[in-house]
Write a protein that holds these residues in place. Structure first.
Motif, PDB file in Angstrom:
ATOM      1  N   ASN A  87     -52.710   3.638  22.451  1.00 21.87           N
ATOM      2  CA  ASN A  87     -52.832   2.497  21.537  1.00 21.87           C
ATOM      3  C   ASN A  87     -52.227   2.801  20.172  1.00 21.87           C
ATOM      4  N   GLU A  88     -52.400   4.031  19.702  1.00 21.30           N
ATOM      5  CA  GLU A  88     -51.794   4.410  18.418  1.00 21.30           C
ATOM      6  C   GLU A  88     -50.270   4.401  18.517  1.00 21.30           C
ATOM      7  N   LEU A  89     -49.741   4.905  19.616  1.00 21.80           N
ATOM      8  CA  LEU A  89     -48.283   4.946  19.771  1.00 21.80           C
ATOM      9  C   LEU A  89     -47.684   3.551  19.940  1.00 21.80           C
ATOM     10  N   LYS A  90     -48.435   2.633  20.497  1.00 23.97           N
ATOM     11  CA  LYS A  90     -47.936   1.257  20.653  1.00 23.97           C
ATOM     12  C   LYS A  90     -47.667   0.610  19.295  1.00 23.97           C
ATOM     13  N   ARG A  91     -48.356   1.076  18.269  1.00 21.77           N
ATOM     14  CA  ARG A  91     -48.161   0.520  16.928  1.00 21.77           C
ATOM     15  C   ARG A  91     -46.808   0.906  16.344  1.00 21.77           C
ATOM     16  N   TYR A  92     -46.231   1.952  16.866  1.00 20.13           N
ATOM     17  CA  TYR A  92     -44.940   2.425  16.385  1.00 20.13           C
ATOM     18  C   TYR A  92     -43.861   1.983  17.351  1.00 20.13           C
ATOM     19  N   ASN A  93     -42.909   1.222  16.903  1.00 18.59           N
ATOM     20  CA  ASN A  93     -41.829   0.736  17.762  1.00 18.59           C
ATOM     21  C   ASN A  93     -40.587   1.558  17.467  1.00 18.59           C
ATOM     22  N   ASN A  94     -40.297   2.505  18.327  1.00 20.50           N
ATOM     23  CA  ASN A  94     -39.196   3.436  18.104  1.00 20.50           C
ATOM     24  C   ASN A  94     -37.828   2.775  18.236  1.00 20.50           C
ATOM     25  N   THR A  95     -37.740   1.647  18.893  1.00 21.82           N
ATOM     26  CA  THR A  95     -36.431   1.019  19.087  1.00 21.82           C
ATOM     27  C   THR A  95     -35.967   0.275  17.844  1.00 21.82           C
ATOM     28  N   ASN A  96     -36.886  -0.201  16.996  1.00 25.53           N
ATOM     29  CA  ASN A  96     -36.505  -0.967  15.815  1.00 25.53           C
ATOM     30  C   ASN A  96     -36.635  -0.172  14.523  1.00 25.53           C
ATOM     31  N   SER A  97     -36.925   1.073  14.639  1.00 23.54           N
ATOM     32  CA  SER A  97     -37.165   1.908  13.465  1.00 23.54           C
ATOM     33  C   SER A  97     -35.853   2.238  12.756  1.00 23.54           C
ATOM     34  N   MET A 100     -35.492   4.961  11.096  1.00 31.41           N
ATOM     35  CA  MET A 100     -35.323   6.383  11.377  1.00 31.41           C
ATOM     36  C   MET A 100     -36.075   6.691  12.661  1.00 31.41           C
ATOM     37  N   ARG A 101     -35.332   7.001  13.697  1.00 29.52           N
ATOM     38  CA  ARG A 101     -35.933   7.258  15.003  1.00 29.52           C
ATOM     39  C   ARG A 101     -36.733   8.565  14.974  1.00 29.52           C
ATOM     40  N   PHE A 102     -37.818   8.577  15.721  1.00 27.68           N
ATOM     41  CA  PHE A 102     -38.628   9.774  15.907  1.00 27.68           C
ATOM     42  C   PHE A 102     -38.796   9.923  17.415  1.00 27.68           C
ATOM     43  N   ASP A 103     -37.777  10.496  18.051  1.00 21.14           N
ATOM     44  CA  ASP A 103     -37.689  10.529  19.506  1.00 21.14           C
ATOM     45  C   ASP A 103     -38.853  11.252  20.171  1.00 21.14           C
TER      46      ASP A 103
END
Length: 191
Positions: free
Chosen positions: A8-18, A20-23
């Motif tokens: 649930n915490e990771l769902k809050r972070y959208n890596n595709t629209n960031s 600065m990516r955090f792979d």
């Protein structure tokens, strides 16, 4: 053991629209979903190996992709991705070293034991115990190593469920049967 909370915490972070990516978050998200036996796990793991330009956890990510296919019944894809491990990344981190060692061993893990391990790591103890209870112990115990791992996994799940008395019985059996094996099951059981 708090897999759902972490997901649930990771769902809050959208890596595709960031900006600065955090792979690495894709790797973690894939791992957490794998521990839940969620089919989306492989998508995050592939996104990690396709986008990450660093050197760490590449072998480990491919190992987790291979595991996904193995626990879902596709041994050919498991073998394919385990072979990729031999060709990519490096073996600096302990996790990558273990992935490399598994790839070089050419020993395929028991799919149900692996699935039970992953579920247990994620805190899904009832699901893990159900898988273990559905394994034919007389059949799996024809091979010493599988029998020892089976008993160790059962002990761990019972222990994590605060069923210490039952866990101790399986720990003791693991210690006795696994004392001459190089794997960690007997030592961890003694601990």
């Amino acid at each position: 053991g708090h897999n759902n909370l972490a997901i649930n915490e990771l769902k809050r972070y959208n890596n595709t629209n960031s900006q600065m990516r955090f792979d690495y978050l894709d790797y973690l998200h894939g791992l957490l979903l794998l521990q839940k036996n969620d089919n989306n796990a492989v998508n995050f793991l592939f996104r990690y190996v396709n986008n990450f330009k660093g050197i760490h956890n590449i072998k480990t990510a491919y190992q987790k992709i291979a595991w996904y296919y193995l626990i879902n019944g596709d041994t050919a894809k498991y073998e394919y991705y385990m072979n990729i491990i031999k060709q990519v990344g490096n073996s600096i981190s302990d996790a990558d070293k273990l992935a490399q060692k598994e790839a070089e061993s050419n020993i395929i893990p028991h799919p149900q034991l692996l699935q039970a391990q992953l579920l247990s790591d994620g805190g899904y103890y009832e699901e893990a115990l159900n898988i273990l209870n559905n394994i034919d112990s007389t059949k799996i115990c024809k091979k010493t190593l599988l029998c020892v791992e089976y008993k160790y996994r059962k002990a761990r799940v019972l222990h994590l469920q605060n069923k210490e008395y039952q866990a101790i019985q399986y720990y003791n059996e693991t210690i006795i049967q696994g004392k001459d094996l190089k794997e960690y099951f007997a030592a961890n059981s003694a601990l």
